[in-house]
Design an enzyme around this catalytic site. Sequence first.
Site, mmCIF file in Angstrom:
data_model
loop_
_atom_site.group_PDB
_atom_site.id
_atom_site.type_symbol
_atom_site.label_atom_id
_atom_site.label_comp_id
_atom_site.label_asym_id
_atom_site.label_seq_id
_atom_site.Cartn_x
_atom_site.Cartn_y
_atom_site.Cartn_z
ATOM 1 N N HIS A 52 1.730 -7.759 -1.648
ATOM 2 C CA HIS A 52 0.973 -8.307 -2.770
ATOM 3 C C HIS A 52 -0.265 -7.475 -3.093
ATOM 4 O O HIS A 52 -0.931 -6.936 -2.213
ATOM 5 C CB HIS A 52 0.561 -9.753 -2.475
ATOM 6 N N ASP A 53 -0.553 -7.363 -4.387
ATOM 7 C CA ASP A 53 -1.767 -6.730 -4.902
ATOM 8 C C ASP A 53 -1.857 -5.242 -4.599
ATOM 9 O O ASP A 53 -2.946 -4.655 -4.673
ATOM 10 C CB ASP A 53 -3.022 -7.446 -4.366
ATOM 11 N N GLY A 82 -1.082 -5.773 2.168
ATOM 12 C CA GLY A 82 -1.632 -6.174 0.885
ATOM 13 C C GLY A 82 -2.808 -5.319 0.434
ATOM 14 O O GLY A 82 -3.521 -4.721 1.240
#
Length: 258
Positions: free
Chosen positions: A119-120, A137
């Site tokens: 994520h991200d 992340g």
Amino acid sequence: MIHSTAIIHPGAKIAEGVEIGPYAVIGENVSIGKGTKVGPHAVIDGWTEIGENNTIFHMASVGAIPQDLKYRGEKTWLKIGNGNTIREFASLHLGTVTGDGETTVGDNNLFMAYSHVAHDCHIGNNVIMANSATLAGHVVVEDYAILGGLCAVLQFMRIGAHVMVGGMTSVPLDVPPYTIITGDRSESRLRGLNLVGLKRRGFSDETISSLKKAYKLLSMSGLKLAEAVEKMKAEVPKCPEVDHFIEFIESAKRGVTR
């Protein structure tokens, strides 16, 4: 071009000419650009935008929810550009509201089998992630970086442009552009400039010479980081690549590999 066994939500936006293989699953909030090919049993879900002429192989997982215990089903995104290749069992996840709200992938990248983008993360262009290379992340990977098989990049780290990360390397600090890094977490360090990569991509002898001077000040001078940067500014011939090298180091928030 769409196999009869594929499961596609009526809300999904599929451009003309998209190929979708047997038993692939496409979620409600997915959009796929023209010329993209989706292989058998691939799963594309979440708020996911996929550009044109991408190839997603069988069993890939694209747009799944983050592996973040704080995630509560918020509307977050995965945005993928054009011309990418996502090989079998690779996984790319949505962003989080505690991060940037989106995971982004540029153009012409190769994600080999079992590679993972958490994520991200933000991936530039022409990046190669070899088999089982893993990003935690909030990682940034700049253009033309190559990540070797089974390497692991810790959360919030940055991989600079044209970096070569060796296989099975752990990356606990930012890696300055144009360099090579190898080693496990306790011994990860720079091994020099990525000279082969720079020459292959057409960097001039003058630019490479300047980068060598900057690199020596960073990793071989024994100076403190701030002192090394000041000497770079004062002594190394200017060029865009040296400017980027210095800016990358100065903007590091969690330390720089030396």
